[in-house]
Design a protein around this motif. Structure first.
Motif, mmCIF file in Angstrom:
data_model
loop_
_atom_site.group_PDB
_atom_site.id
_atom_site.type_symbol
_atom_site.label_atom_id
_atom_site.label_comp_id
_atom_site.label_asym_id
_atom_site.label_seq_id
_atom_site.Cartn_x
_atom_site.Cartn_y
_atom_site.Cartn_z
ATOM 1 N N HIS A 1 0.727 -1.206 -0.022
ATOM 2 C CA HIS A 1 0.034 0.064 0.015
ATOM 3 C C HIS A 1 0.945 1.334 0.055
ATOM 4 C CE1 HIS A 1 -3.984 -1.558 0.415
ATOM 5 N NE2 HIS A 1 -3.386 -2.504 0.996
ATOM 6 N N ALA A 2 2.011 1.240 0.619
ATOM 7 C CA ALA A 2 2.890 2.378 0.391
ATOM 8 C C ALA A 2 3.437 2.771 -0.744
ATOM 9 C CB ALA A 2 4.114 2.104 1.607
ATOM 10 N N PHE A 3 3.744 1.701 -1.487
ATOM 11 C CA PHE A 3 4.311 2.011 -2.996
ATOM 12 C C PHE A 3 3.086 2.276 -3.822
ATOM 13 C CE2 PHE A 3 7.907 -0.547 -2.017
ATOM 14 C CZ PHE A 3 9.050 -0.104 -2.761
ATOM 15 N N ILE A 4 1.962 1.668 -3.581
ATOM 16 C CA ILE A 4 0.656 2.091 -4.488
ATOM 17 C C ILE A 4 0.368 3.722 -4.028
ATOM 18 C CG2 ILE A 4 -1.680 1.788 -4.998
ATOM 19 C CD1 ILE A 4 -1.374 -1.182 -4.253
ATOM 20 N N THR A 5 0.283 3.746 -2.820
ATOM 21 C CA THR A 5 -0.050 5.326 -2.673
ATOM 22 C C THR A 5 0.918 6.385 -2.939
ATOM 23 O OG1 THR A 5 0.877 5.251 -0.499
ATOM 24 C CG2 THR A 5 -1.625 4.646 -0.820
ATOM 25 N N LYS A 6 2.436 5.930 -3.036
ATOM 26 C CA LYS A 6 3.250 6.707 -3.191
ATOM 27 C C LYS A 6 3.375 7.075 -5.006
ATOM 28 C CE LYS A 6 7.385 8.848 -2.866
ATOM 29 N NZ LYS A 6 7.470 10.466 -2.318
ATOM 30 N N PHE A 7 3.133 5.905 -5.708
ATOM 31 C CA PHE A 7 3.658 5.919 -6.971
ATOM 32 C C PHE A 7 2.531 6.463 -7.755
ATOM 33 C CE2 PHE A 7 7.515 3.798 -5.610
ATOM 34 C CZ PHE A 7 8.344 4.187 -6.262
ATOM 35 N N ASN A 8 1.234 6.402 -7.344
ATOM 36 C CA ASN A 8 0.112 6.814 -7.842
ATOM 37 C C ASN A 8 -0.420 8.017 -7.423
ATOM 38 O OD1 ASN A 8 -1.070 4.569 -10.001
ATOM 39 N ND2 ASN A 8 -0.129 3.540 -7.901
ATOM 40 N N HIS A 9 0.256 8.733 -6.466
ATOM 41 C CA HIS A 9 0.063 9.905 -5.892
ATOM 42 C C HIS A 9 -1.494 10.060 -5.365
ATOM 43 C CE1 HIS A 9 3.441 11.782 -8.152
ATOM 44 N NE2 HIS A 9 3.311 11.086 -8.997
ATOM 45 N N ILE A 10 -1.550 9.032 -4.551
ATOM 46 C CA ILE A 10 -2.971 8.780 -3.916
ATOM 47 C C ILE A 10 -2.724 9.386 -2.433
ATOM 48 C CG2 ILE A 10 -4.814 7.259 -3.148
ATOM 49 C CD1 ILE A 10 -4.198 5.576 -5.603
ATOM 50 N N PRO A 11 -3.382 10.167 -2.041
ATOM 51 C CA PRO A 11 -3.331 10.858 -0.630
ATOM 52 C C PRO A 11 -3.712 9.707 0.456
ATOM 53 C CG PRO A 11 -5.146 11.804 -1.648
ATOM 54 C CD PRO A 11 -4.687 10.996 -2.904
ATOM 55 N N THR A 12 -3.163 9.744 1.455
ATOM 56 C CA THR A 12 -3.597 8.705 2.498
ATOM 57 C C THR A 12 -4.939 8.953 2.972
ATOM 58 O OG1 THR A 12 -2.272 10.025 4.237
ATOM 59 C CG2 THR A 12 -1.313 8.200 3.134
ATOM 60 N N ASP A 13 -5.668 10.034 2.997
ATOM 61 C CA ASP A 13 -6.819 10.401 3.460
ATOM 62 C C ASP A 13 -7.881 9.401 2.570
ATOM 63 O OD1 ASP A 13 -5.729 12.173 4.869
ATOM 64 O OD2 ASP A 13 -6.334 13.966 3.484
ATOM 65 N N VAL A 14 -7.351 8.745 1.607
ATOM 66 C CA VAL A 14 -8.327 8.003 0.811
ATOM 67 C C VAL A 14 -8.897 6.773 1.624
ATOM 68 C CG1 VAL A 14 -6.725 6.410 -0.104
ATOM 69 C CG2 VAL A 14 -8.752 6.878 -1.371
ATOM 70 N N TYR A 15 -7.873 6.495 2.792
ATOM 71 C CA TYR A 15 -8.266 5.228 3.395
ATOM 72 C C TYR A 15 -9.452 5.541 4.355
ATOM 73 C CZ TYR A 15 -4.256 2.798 1.780
ATOM 74 O OH TYR A 15 -3.526 2.021 0.802
ATOM 75 N N GLN A 16 -9.490 6.946 4.922
ATOM 76 C CA GLN A 16 -10.671 7.444 5.791
ATOM 77 C C GLN A 16 -11.813 7.415 4.898
ATOM 78 O OE1 GLN A 16 -10.163 7.828 8.906
ATOM 79 N NE2 GLN A 16 -12.366 8.414 9.446
ATOM 80 N N ALA A 17 -11.647 7.748 3.482
ATOM 81 C CA ALA A 17 -12.937 7.809 2.784
ATOM 82 C C ALA A 17 -13.297 6.285 2.827
ATOM 83 C CB ALA A 17 -12.566 8.337 1.397
ATOM 84 N N PHE A 18 -12.602 5.288 2.462
ATOM 85 C CA PHE A 18 -12.975 3.768 2.408
ATOM 86 C C PHE A 18 -13.749 3.389 3.661
ATOM 87 C CE2 PHE A 18 -9.053 2.848 -0.396
ATOM 88 C CZ PHE A 18 -9.676 3.670 -1.672
ATOM 89 N N HIS A 19 -13.143 4.075 4.982
ATOM 90 C CA HIS A 19 -13.853 3.706 6.134
ATOM 91 C C HIS A 19 -15.263 4.240 6.055
ATOM 92 C CE1 HIS A 19 -14.300 4.140 10.275
ATOM 93 N NE2 HIS A 19 -13.714 2.838 10.342
ATOM 94 N N GLY A 20 -15.548 5.507 5.448
ATOM 95 C CA GLY A 20 -16.685 6.015 5.344
ATOM 96 C C GLY A 20 -17.843 5.064 4.441
ATOM 97 N N TYR A 21 -17.040 4.669 3.589
ATOM 98 C CA TYR A 21 -18.064 3.793 2.658
ATOM 99 C C TYR A 21 -18.670 2.707 3.262
ATOM 100 C CZ TYR A 21 -15.590 6.722 -1.168
ATOM 101 O OH TYR A 21 -15.169 7.602 -1.767
#
Length: 253
Positions: free
Chosen positions: A124-144
């Motif tokens: 997950h560290a590699f995916i978020t780093k190299f795809n420029h995905i902010p870590t706040d997206v996991y909080q959004a997943f939590h909301g879903y």
């Protein structure tokens, strides 16, 4: 399809899926109990091969959500596998918790669990780093997932929506509970020495305890989901819409 045809298809699928899960438990059990650590080392190193198929690839948020759900299911199944293997081996040792094998079993189980967790973190560290995905997206997943829990609790008030409610969360995360339940019941039947009337009474008590635990866990999850939803609402965060939730829907395997 005719109900009989649906039952046959579901039965065959459940049987095949249960056999696959049982084969995984047997393989992990052999690796843990083997005097040669080569097989256990191979299983642990094979988890790191998962990184090869994940890093340096293009992923969107939808894909990351599916990967996160898949990791959740995989960790839960691994936890169940380790618990069943421990129970089976304790039964073979006469439930002698002071046996020297207990320490070796604990070390092997922790090694497998930590390696799985470490691989997921790195992935997950590699995916978020190299795809420029902010870590706040996991909080959004939590909301879903919280929205699914809240919506499913509302559907329980409608008798005609019982089955929809029962499979809302499993379908979202891609978890099929029936095959795993069959394997767990099979392992418990082999590991427990209870037979006859006493065994039936103990099985009934354990079943009622499991039902009560399930109800308590569900009530706790609904309470936490509603609490977090209210906090997010007070902070001005948007609640995921139905169309947004549908984009993350996973087909039931």
């Amino acid at each position: 399809m005719h109900p009989v045809s649906l039952f046959v298809v579901a039965f065959v699928y459940t049987l095949i899926h249960s056999l696959v899960l049982f084969a995984q438990i047997v393989t992990l059990n052999v690796a843990i109990n083997s005097h040669n650590n080569a097989l256990l080392t191979l299983l642990v190193s094979n988890q790191f091969m998962e990184l090869k198929s994940s890093v340096f690839r293009k992923f969107e948020k939808d894909n990351l959500f599916q990967i996160s759900c898949s990791d959740m299911v995989e960790r839960f199944q691994l936890m169940v596998f380790l618990a069943m293997i421990s129970m089976q081996n304790f039964s073979d040792l006469g439930w002698d918790l002071g046996h020297a094998w207990v320490t070796r079993m604990a070390v092997s189980a922790v090694t497998v669990w930590l390696s799985e967790t470490l691989v997921d973190w790195i992935k997950h560290a590699f995916i978020t780093k190299f795809n420029h995905i902010p870590t706040d997206v996991y909080q959004a997943f939590h909301g879903y997932l919280e929205s699914d829990i809240i919506n499913s609790s509302k559907l329980r008030q409608r008798p005609e929506s019982f089955m929809v409610d029962a499979y809302t969360i499993p379908r979202r995360i891609g978890f099929v509970p029936l095959p795993l339940s069959c394997v767990v019941l099979k392992m418990l039947h082999q590991a427990t020495p209870w037979y006859g009337g006493f065994g039936a009474a103990v099985s009934l008590v354990l079943y009622l305890a499991a039902c009560a635990l399930k109800m308590l866990l569900r009530a706790h999850l609904v309470r936490q989901a509603v609490k977090h939803h209210n906090i997010s609402h007070l902070q001005g965060k948007k609640t995921p819409s139905k169309s947004t939730l549908d984009r993350f829907a996973r087909p039931m395997p």
